[in-house]
Every structure is written in C-alpha cells, then in structure tokens.
Design a protein around this motif. Sequence first.
Motif, short mmCIF file in Angstrom:
data_model
loop_
_atom_site.label_atom_id
_atom_site.label_comp_id
_atom_site.label_asym_id
_atom_site.label_seq_id
_atom_site.Cartn_x
_atom_site.Cartn_y
_atom_site.Cartn_z
N PRO A 149 0.39 9.76 79.68
CA PRO A 149 1.17 8.74 80.11
C PRO A 149 1.73 7.92 79.57
N ARG A 150 2.14 8.16 78.49
CA ARG A 150 3.29 7.51 77.81
C ARG A 150 4.43 8.02 78.10
N THR A 151 4.67 9.24 78.38
CA THR A 151 6.18 10.40 78.11
C THR A 151 6.79 9.81 79.02
N ARG A 152 8.32 9.40 79.00
CA ARG A 152 9.13 8.82 79.82
C ARG A 152 9.83 9.88 79.65
N VAL A 153 10.25 10.57 78.86
CA VAL A 153 10.63 11.96 78.65
C VAL A 153 10.49 13.22 78.31
N LEU A 154 10.81 14.33 78.84
CA LEU A 154 10.61 15.30 77.57
C LEU A 154 12.07 16.18 78.67
N ALA A 155 13.35 16.64 77.34
CA ALA A 155 13.66 17.02 77.39
C ALA A 155 13.93 18.64 76.54
N VAL A 156 14.19 19.11 77.63
CA VAL A 156 14.28 20.71 76.72
C VAL A 156 15.93 21.70 76.98
N SER A 157 16.08 22.63 76.70
CA SER A 157 16.78 23.22 76.95
C SER A 157 16.21 24.50 77.37
N HIS A 158 16.77 24.30 79.43
CA HIS A 158 16.39 25.68 79.64
C HIS A 158 16.76 26.97 79.50
N VAL A 159 17.29 26.91 78.25
CA VAL A 159 17.61 28.55 77.73
C VAL A 159 17.74 27.96 76.03
N HIS A 160 16.57 28.33 75.07
CA HIS A 160 16.75 28.18 73.17
C HIS A 160 18.29 28.80 73.45
N ARG A 166 13.88 31.61 77.88
CA ARG A 166 13.56 30.12 79.42
C ARG A 166 12.50 29.70 79.72
N LEU A 167 12.42 28.65 80.06
CA LEU A 167 11.17 27.41 80.48
C LEU A 167 11.89 27.72 81.85
N ASP A 168 10.32 27.55 82.27
CA ASP A 168 10.26 27.33 83.64
C ASP A 168 10.20 26.08 84.02
N LEU A 169 11.66 25.72 84.67
CA LEU A 169 11.54 24.20 85.30
C LEU A 169 10.99 23.48 86.28
N THR A 170 10.44 24.35 86.94
CA THR A 170 9.74 23.97 88.23
C THR A 170 8.31 23.58 87.33
N ALA A 281 20.10 42.79 83.84
CA ALA A 281 19.65 45.08 82.86
C ALA A 281 20.05 45.15 81.55
N LEU A 282 21.44 43.86 81.24
CA LEU A 282 22.07 44.52 79.76
C LEU A 282 21.54 44.02 79.22
N ALA A 283 21.28 43.25 79.22
CA ALA A 283 19.82 41.91 78.40
C ALA A 283 18.38 43.11 78.48
N GLN A 284 18.22 43.48 79.18
CA GLN A 284 17.23 44.14 78.98
C GLN A 284 17.10 45.72 78.07
N ARG A 285 18.81 46.36 78.25
CA ARG A 285 19.09 47.15 77.35
C ARG A 285 19.67 46.98 76.17
N THR A 299 12.87 36.75 71.54
CA THR A 299 13.03 36.90 73.36
C THR A 299 11.96 37.31 73.97
N PRO A 300 11.15 36.26 74.36
CA PRO A 300 9.86 37.35 75.21
C PRO A 300 10.01 37.74 76.34
N ALA A 301 10.20 39.56 77.01
CA ALA A 301 10.82 39.94 77.58
C ALA A 301 10.83 39.67 79.19
N THR A 302 9.57 38.30 78.92
CA THR A 302 8.95 38.54 80.86
C THR A 302 10.27 36.67 81.02
N ALA A 303 10.53 36.25 79.77
CA ALA A 303 10.84 34.76 79.22
C ALA A 303 11.62 34.51 78.82
N ARG A 304 13.22 35.15 79.63
CA ARG A 304 13.85 35.54 79.08
C ARG A 304 15.23 35.46 79.49
N ALA A 305 17.07 34.89 79.50
CA ALA A 305 17.79 35.32 80.11
C ALA A 305 18.93 35.59 79.86
#
Length: 363
Positions: A149-160, A166-170, A281-285, A299-305
């Motif tokens: 409850p004291r947190t005013r801001v969470l600051a993140v990189s969408h993709v590290h 990649r983080l789930d912004l929703t 597709a290219l990143a997966q390759r 890089t997590p296969a299920t959480a990347r860009a």
Amino acid sequence: MTAEDWLARVRAGFPYLEGRAYLNSGGAGLAWRGQAAAAATYYDDVASRGADGQRTWMRQGDRTRQRVAELLGVPAGDVGFFRNTSEVLNLAANSVDWRPGDEVVVADDDFPSVVWPWVAAEAAGGRLVRVEPGAEGQREDRLLAALTPRTRVLAVSHVHTVTGTRLDLTRLGRACREVGALLVVDGIQALGAVPVDLSHVDVYGSAVFKWLLSGFGTGIGVFRDRARELLTPAYRGYRNAPPSSAFEYADPNYPGLYVLDATLAHLEQVGWPRVYRRVDALAQRVLDAVTAMGRAPATPATARAGIVSFRTDDAPAVVGQLLERGVHVVEKKGYVRVSPHFYNSTDDVDRFAEELRAVLQGR
C-alpha cells in the motif's frame, strides 16, 4: 508477389544489409532509403519559407501524433514528443508529489534510465525498493510481490534490454491499481517489435531509434488519464502553461517527426501484423539455433519480444569474432544479445548460427 520477391524488395530499402547479417536492431534499427527525403522536406521548407512554415511543421507534428496514437491504441491527446526515453521517465519521476514513506519498486538489474530517476522519492523521505529478479521466469512475480500500500510507482522495462524478457503490462497494471500505484514503463525494446497494449499502463516512454528505425533525438511519451490526474507536470512552457495537465512543454524535434511519420507510413504499408510475425519467427529461429548448440538462452521462450540473449565464455571476444565474419550482434553484461528485425531473412539467422558454431569450436 512471392515471399522471396517481397523480402528482396524490403531489403533493398536498407542498403546496410548488403553482404552482412545485421542482427542488432535492439541497439539501433537501420535507416531506410526514404528517410533522407523526409528530413529534407522539412529543411527545404525552412530554406524557402523561414518561420512562415511553422503552421506546416505543426500540422506535420499533429499527423505524426495521430499515427503514434493509432499504433498504440490511445487518444492522440495522450501522446507527447520529447527528446528520448530518459526525459519521459525523469519527467514522470519529478512530477510526483512525494511524501515520506512512499516507495518506488524497480528491478535491481534494470536499465539505469528506469532506476535512477526515482531517487527523487528518496530525497523526500521515500524509498527505492530494488528487487532482485532471480531467474528470468521469476522476474514478474518478484516485482508483484514487492508491491505494498506504500507503493506509489512501479517502474519497469517492457522488454529487458539485456535478457530480452517481456513483462505482462496488463497483469502489472492491474496489480498497481489494487494498491493505488502508477505503472511507468520504458518501452524502447518493445515498441515496433511487438504489439503494445497500454490499457493498464499510466506512463509509457520510448525513443524511436531502435525498432521504429527513426534515429536519435525524438522520444514518445504517453501519459494516460490516470497519470494526468495524479501527477503535476514538473516542467512548464508555452505548450502546457498552468493549469494544463499536459506534459509536452516545448516544440518537438520537427525534422525528427518528419522522419518518424514517413517511417511509420512505410511500416504501415509493410503491415504491422507482418512486422510482428516476422520479428517473432526470426527470434524463435535464433532461440532454436542457440538451444541446439547447447546454450541455454536467458530469454524465456514464452515471454520474449525481438531479443534473444545467451551466455558464453568471453562474450566480448565471441561478438568481436562474429563481427569480423560479417555478423552483427552485441555483448551485454556477459551475454551475447541477438535482435533480428522484419528486414532480416532466415539466411541471416542461419549465417549467425553457422558462424557462432565455428567461433565456439575455434574454427
């Protein structure tokens, strides 16, 4: 037109690709041939009309703002233009009315521009909570666990920028709303590589020289309704004189907006769904090739860009040898980072894999 003909036509617009495998769009995206003409349009107008052309430049700025708004699915009034990502994040940090006991949550290993603006909270008696992210699959959960409850801001990189996670912004945004915090996001490694949903994001900043291919000196800052309600603009100018809640305080980089608008129009012609599919597709390759060599990607296969990173012995030397062989990747904190864009081909990735294997085997 066949897929091969289409790709040949696309690649013809990026002359630096000739003879090399450029896989570092996460460092800087390549310029395409139409950008010089776009910038020249502005300078030709200044040369022929001087300040009398200001209305034309402002209309161009409005058109560019609308394109960005459509790309991000937000009202045009939420979009401002700044110098870079760091300016957007510092503007957000200095626009909070900090109180003793306030907390800002960041990942301890995040990019400096995501972490350092929030020392403003500490100066007011608040606390910068640096979260050790653990394994990449734990990063998001650990950030969420740090919210109070004291947190005013969470600051993140969408993709590290190093690991490519990649983080789930929703998910993050919903959790922020539960504790009354703002979600502030550095989007530079995501915007233009993957679809971006800002439904639960309060501030999103991104320069345009990486995946948006539009050079240095222009940044996009999106301040949603909730941010404008909870923040008071730290910088004031003729564009946002009180009581305005807008954050854009001065004229933008008009030549940069001419370039950005032309580039966005070009990417719209390519088709954003196609851009995103190709990056994926290219990143997966890349991921598959690295894994096949026995290298465990960070890089997590299920959480990347568009970024894939992996560790290897003496990563700087490996990257240097790859460059000598015409393969452009980069070393980041002991990782080899690979970031293909839509203009790359499967042959580029296969060349990277072949040369990497040779370097690792000492050939």
